[in-house]
Design an enzyme around this catalytic site. Structure first.
Site, PDB file in Angstrom:
ATOM      1  N   CYS A 176       0.835  -1.204   0.000  1.00 54.48           N
ATOM      2  CA  CYS A 176       0.000   0.000   0.000  1.00 54.48           C
ATOM      3  C   CYS A 176       0.873   1.259   0.000  1.00 54.48           C
ATOM      4  O   CYS A 176       1.568   1.500  -0.978  1.00 54.48           O
ATOM      5  CB  CYS A 176      -0.994  -0.047   1.156  1.00 54.48           C
ATOM      6  SG  CYS A 176      -2.385   1.081   0.972  1.00 54.48           S
ATOM      7  N   GLU A 180      -2.301  -9.064   3.394  1.00 52.92           N
ATOM      8  CA  GLU A 180      -2.520  -9.605   4.743  1.00 52.92           C
ATOM      9  C   GLU A 180      -3.990  -9.510   5.149  1.00 52.92           C
ATOM     10  O   GLU A 180      -4.379 -10.015   6.207  1.00 52.92           O
ATOM     11  CB  GLU A 180      -1.630  -8.873   5.773  1.00 52.92           C
ATOM     12  CG  GLU A 180      -2.073  -7.468   6.181  1.00 52.92           C
ATOM     13  CD  GLU A 180      -1.774  -6.377   5.171  1.00 52.92           C
ATOM     14  OE1 GLU A 180      -1.389  -6.690   4.022  1.00 52.92           O
ATOM     15  OE2 GLU A 180      -1.948  -5.199   5.525  1.00 52.92           O
ATOM     16  N   HIS A 218      -3.984  -5.001   0.120  1.00 48.81           N
ATOM     17  CA  HIS A 218      -3.447  -5.547   1.363  1.00 48.81           C
ATOM     18  C   HIS A 218      -3.484  -7.062   1.340  1.00 48.81           C
ATOM     19  O   HIS A 218      -4.527  -7.662   1.626  1.00 48.81           O
ATOM     20  CB  HIS A 218      -4.243  -5.015   2.557  1.00 48.81           C
ATOM     21  CG  HIS A 218      -3.952  -3.588   2.856  1.00 48.81           C
ATOM     22  ND1 HIS A 218      -2.985  -3.209   3.760  1.00 48.81           N
ATOM     23  CD2 HIS A 218      -4.478  -2.451   2.354  1.00 48.81           C
ATOM     24  CE1 HIS A 218      -2.936  -1.877   3.797  1.00 48.81           C
ATOM     25  NE2 HIS A 218      -3.833  -1.398   2.964  1.00 48.81           N
TER      26      HIS A 218
END
Lengths: 213, 248
Positions: free
Chosen positions: A85, A197, A195
């Site tokens: 990001c 994650e 993202h």
């Protein structure tokens, strides 16, 4: 100093949800640690630069904490670096959020606001959502980054990387009918706009891919 | 398709439990919150929002535990709200694994807190919760403290202010419809999504997938927060997404 084993260092510079990234690597059985001291950076084979916040604050923070030059050293040795990001955006030449700021310049081009390419109120900014991404058919390197084109990934951003060399762009995402680079790669530097994650299994697998570099 | 709004599981908490209320009055305990969060993650939820409904009266330990447990196993965005008032609260919650912080009372009592927080942690991490009570045709008043205290703010004006101050998102709840399963307050959501250019999450009143379809025909929310529909098992998130895909 030569590292003897592969391990990811997640840089703590006060900008980003480190816990989630750390937990994601743990889930995938990848060794990783959060690095808070710049002098320790050289002991890690792989680096992750997270990022939530503003471009100028991030650069300032990286410099103040001594990470900035260490990251450049890491790249000079061709050691892998993953930017997520805002972390990805720092790889560009300049950012214009709040005030013009120089980035690392690993990729040609600047960070530009989504607002500057879309004034349609139907498309809200920050751009938040789960989107499919499309492979750049012009990119030649075979990679196992994304297993399935049906997968969606979680995006949340107000800026994007206007990457000049299309061959650095591996995947795009559509915003108001325009293609925005969302995975960029040059040698061992990878930038991801979404993202991983926070994108379930398909996102977690990206950390495995990164660790194979 | 990339245009489907996010389907967000909204979990109201009391201690470690998931509760459900009707119009913010009368609560029933449904079960352990983390179990439900896990269930919804596996059921393809796009996000989880935890609202700690009695935060200001009791301690916070359960909330931190729930967030930490979530971070271990749930790899989608997790937002947290409920009595959060200081920048330290915000930072502690983010450090323990929350992705976004949801504020209502603290922001409406001191709007400059929005810029303050947004400058320090990024607008993407800041969601302002707006609780709207109907006051007339196309008029709503913003409330605080689980819909109990009026603030005098016109909702549309307050939402414009929220955007101006730099928040990333608005979490919009209709107090009148919340928990009633009678459908969304479509006029409310339409008015707000037309006024602001930041994302709006619509919440309150959803009793069926048809309610969501009706809403999406007339308004442009970026996310739909659902509680009753999934907590009581009327639908699963997968079944909701499938029906939406077929209808839109």
């Amino acid at each position: 100093m030569h590292y003897k084993k592969k391990i990811i260092g997640i840089i703590d510079y006060g900008c980003g949800n480190l816990t989630s990234i750390h937990r994601a690597t743990i889930k995938q059985n990848i060794p990783s640690e959060i690095i808070s001291e710049y002098s320790k950076l050289k002991f890690y084979s792989h680096l992750i630069i997270p990022g939530v916040g503003s471009f100028p604050n991030a650069i300032k923070s990286l410099k103040e904490r001594g990470f900035y030059n260490e990251i450049i050293e890491h790249k000079k040795k061709n050691k892998p670096i993953l930017g997520i990001c805002l972390g990805m955006q720092l790889f560009m030449q300049h950012g214009f959020e709040k005030e013009p700021t120089k980035g690392f310049g690993f990729f040609d081009g600047d960070v530009i606001s989504l607002q500057s390419i879309s004034q349609n109120n139907k498309y809200k900014i920050p751009n938040i959502g789960w989107y499919k991404i499309s492979k750049n058919t012009g990119s030649f390197e075979k990679n196992t980054l994304i297993q399935n084109n049906e997968n969606k990934f979680y995006f949340i951003h107000s800026y994007f990387c206007d990457v000049k060399n299309k061959s650095d762009c591996y995947y795009f995402v559509k915003f108001d009918n325009k293609n925005i680079p969302c995975i960029i790669k040059k040698e061992n530097i990878i930038g991801i706009q979404f993202h991983p994650e926070k994108s379930r299994e398909p996102g977690l697998k990206i950390f495995n891919y990164f660790f194979t570099l | 398709m990339n245009d489907c709004p996010r389907i967000i599981a909204r979990l109201d908490l009391k201690g470690k439990n998931l509760i459900k209320g009707i119009r913010y009055e009368g609560l029933s305990v449904i079960g352990e919150a983390i179990d439900y969060a896990m269930k919804y993650y596996l059921d393809n939820a796009d996000e989880i929002i935890y609202v700690d409904s009695v935060a200001s009266l009791y301690g916070r330990n359960s909330l931190f535990t729930i967030i930490q447990q979530s971070t271990n196993e749930i790899f989608i965005p997790v937002s947290v709200g409920g009595g959060i008032s200081t920048i330290d609260d915000v930072k502690n919650l983010l450090n323990s694994g929350a992705d976004k912080i949801v504020l209502n009372k603290a922001a409406i009592e001191n709007p400059s807190l929005i810029e303050n927080i947004s400058n320090q942690i990024g607008s993407q991490s800041l969601v302002i919760s707006v609780q709207a009570k109907k006051r007339g045709i196309n008029k709503w008043e913003a409330f605080k403290i689980c819909g109990r205290e009026p603030t005098g703010w016109d909702v549309i004006e307050w939402c414009a202010e929220i955007e101006k101050r730099g928040a990333g998102e608005i979490f919009l709840t209709s107090i009148d419809n919340d928990g009633t399963e009678s459908g969304f307050d479509i006029d409310l959501i339409k008015a707000v999504t037309e006024k602001v250019s930041i994302p709006v999450i619509a919440s309150g009143g959803c009793g069926s997938v048809d309610d969501i379809i009706e809403l999406l025909k007339k308004a442009n929310p970026s996310g739909i927060a659902i509680g009753t529909l999934i907590h009581y098992g009327y639908e699963t998130i997968k079944s909701i997404k499938k029906k939406l895909k077929n209808a839109l």
